[in-house]
Enzyme design. Structure first.
Site, short mmCIF file in Angstrom:
data_model
loop_
_atom_site.label_atom_id
_atom_site.label_comp_id
_atom_site.label_asym_id
_atom_site.label_seq_id
_atom_site.Cartn_x
_atom_site.Cartn_y
_atom_site.Cartn_z
CG HIS A 370 -6.67 -3.01 6.71
ND1 HIS A 370 -6.59 -1.80 7.33
CD2 HIS A 370 -7.61 -3.72 7.40
CE1 HIS A 370 -7.41 -1.76 8.36
NE2 HIS A 370 -8.05 -2.92 8.42
N PRO A 371 -5.49 -1.83 2.65
CG PRO A 371 -5.37 0.51 2.43
CD PRO A 371 -6.10 -0.59 3.19
CD GLN A 391 -1.78 4.47 3.25
OE1 GLN A 391 -0.83 4.81 2.52
NE2 GLN A 391 -2.43 3.31 3.08
CG PHE A 422 3.29 -3.73 7.56
CD1 PHE A 422 3.90 -4.50 8.55
CD2 PHE A 422 3.22 -2.35 7.73
CE1 PHE A 422 4.46 -3.89 9.66
CE2 PHE A 422 3.78 -1.74 8.84
CZ PHE A 422 4.40 -2.51 9.81
CB ALA A 425 -2.65 2.14 14.64
#
Length: 470
Positions: A370-371, A391, A422, A425
């Site tokens: 995950h970015p 995002q 980190f 959702a």
């Protein structure tokens, strides 16, 4: 493919609006089974007498013999019961669907003429009133074809609907091959539904074995007409109330000439018809009328179902649901998938099972795939399409300079402490609540945070599936 063929989800939590004609709150289908003269009998070429659905307690087949008492009970249905029911329904101008056994119809020309004169729908109830469960598939197919031929010859028109009753595991598929408007060898819903059988989209109108006078001949069952009335009334009241709340249903009532046609039993049916007549918004309809309405109101639309996909297509479609972790989809494909997994909730469960059962190192790899939130990849527009949209949904693609500094520092501190990005959702949050969670979770121990991040990964996957599946 390891696939479970039963459909445990149906219309699901929010079934379609029936939109019955005239805004009716309930659709009532009166079905009269005409089986007399089509039952097991050595006169009909069978090896034994009939033993099913009569008033003879504990009846058993008589091999190679005629059972005079059984025959006379069935004959009562044709000689007296049918005509009592014919008067009841025609006097009230009620539409009826006949489930007609083809050989029984052939032996009852006067009754067939009366059915036609009344404008009743005459559907097929098979060639003979016998068990299909042990029939070889080719023999069952032959009998179904012969039933269609004989029915058309006797009635003058082919049936548009079918119900076998004493069916085999192959019956529904075989009758779907006939191109009928509806079939009814299921008991699994209160509304019609579509069944995909090969290239055929078959409409199914579920039937009933409980709002059915057959319970006069089974244990536990009805003893008096009043008990039958009470059960029909209670069923009606429940379904009618649901219709008043905008969730109208279909109510099938199964009848047999030799059972409900008896005077003491008929009284319960009469009482129920009087009760239903006192309500507004009650649509009495043949099954053909219900089928025609449903086909027009809810035509079937095929779509690509996860449980029917080949492995390569499945991974192509769902390999990105867990970020850069196509192996999860590949493992999920090998599960016992079914129609229940063709929804966002169902497929999410299958994918999450593979994530949960993975090794800690494998799950850690998913977290690290995950970015960062609003990090360098986002600024360089190198996120996946899903991550970009997620995002952006919280405004993380339009940060002020001060906000970007804050997120950058929070990302650095979090990764330095826990060893993975980190993860949250973001579709469940605002920019402010994300920052608040950031600051709160940085203080957690890494084991707690690992579990929290895994739960958030599953939540992100659920949102992604909701966007593309029912």
């Amino acid at each position: 493919m390891n696939r479970y063929p039963r459909n445990m989800i149906g219309h699901g939590e929010t079934p379609p609006q029936a939109n019955w004609p005239g805004g009716a709150k309930i659709a009532i289908s009166l079905v009269l089974n005409y089986e007399e003269g089509g039952e097991n009998n050595i006169l009909h070429g069978d090896g034994q007498s009939e033993a099913f659905l009569s008033d003879i307690a504990g009846a058993a087949p008589w091999p190679a013999q005629r059972h005079w008492n059984m025959e006379s009970i069935y004959e009562y249905g044709a000689r007296a019961g049918f005509w009592r029911l014919h008067r009841l329904f025609t006097d009230r101008n009620l539409p009826v669907t006949i489930y007609g056994v083809a050989t029984a119809l052939a032996r009852s020309p006067q009754q067939v003429a009366a059915m036609k004169d009344a404008g009743w729908e005459i559907a097929s109830h098979g060639l003979k009133w016998v068990e299909h469960r042990d029939m070889p598939i080719d023999e069952e197919r032959r009998q179904i074809a012969e039933a269609m031929r004989l029915h058309t010859e006797v009635v003058g028109t082919p049936p548009t609907g079918w119900y076998t009753g004493r069916c085999s595991v192959n019956t529904v598929r075989l009758t779907a091959e006939l191109g009928l408007d509806w079939i009814s060898d299921t008991y699994d819903d209160d509304l019609p539904y579509w069944l995909e059988v090969g290239e055929r989209d078959q409409l199914v109108l579920p039937y009933t074995l409980e709002a059915n006078d057959m319970r006069f001949a089974t244990a536990p069952g009805y003893i008096t007409g009043e008990q039958f009335y009470t059960y029909l009334k209670d069923s009606f009241d429940t379904l009618y109330a649901e219709g008043c709340e905008g969730a109208a249903k279909m109510f099938s009532i199964g009848l047999h000439c030799r059972l409900i046609g008896r005077p003491g039993k008929l009284a319960g049916l009469q009482k129920f018809l009087d009760y239903a007549a006192r309500h507004e918004g009650v649509w009495f309809a043949t099954r053909q009328q219900i089928a025609r309405h449903w086909a027009q109101t809810h035509p079937h639309h095929r779509w690509e179902r996860p449980s029917a996909m080949a492995l390569d297509r499945f991974v192509e479609a769902y390999g990105g649901i867990f970020e850069h972790s196509a192996w999860i989809a590949e493992r999920a494909w090998h599960l016992e998938l079914s129609p229940a997994h063709d929804t966002a909730v169902g497929l999410h469960n299958a994918l999450a099972r593979m994530f949960r059962s993975a090794t800690p190192d494998e799950r850690m790899a998913v977290l690290r795939a995950h970015p960062d939130l609003a990090g360098k990849l986002a600024q360089a527009k190198r996120l996946t399409a899903d991550s970009t949209a997620e995002q952006a949904s919280a405004g993380l693609d339009a940060l002020t300079d001060d906000e970007r500094v804050t997120f950058t520092e929070a990302n650095r501190t979090y990764v330095q402490k826990h060893g993975f990005p980190f993860i949250i959702a973001v579709r469940d949050h605002t920019k402010a609540s994300i920052l608040a969670a950031f600051h709160q979770r940085i203080g957690n121990d890494s084991d707690t945070e690992f579990a929290t991040a895994c739960a958030q990964v599953e939540r992100i996957a659920y949102h992604r599936l909701k966007a593309i599946l029912p």
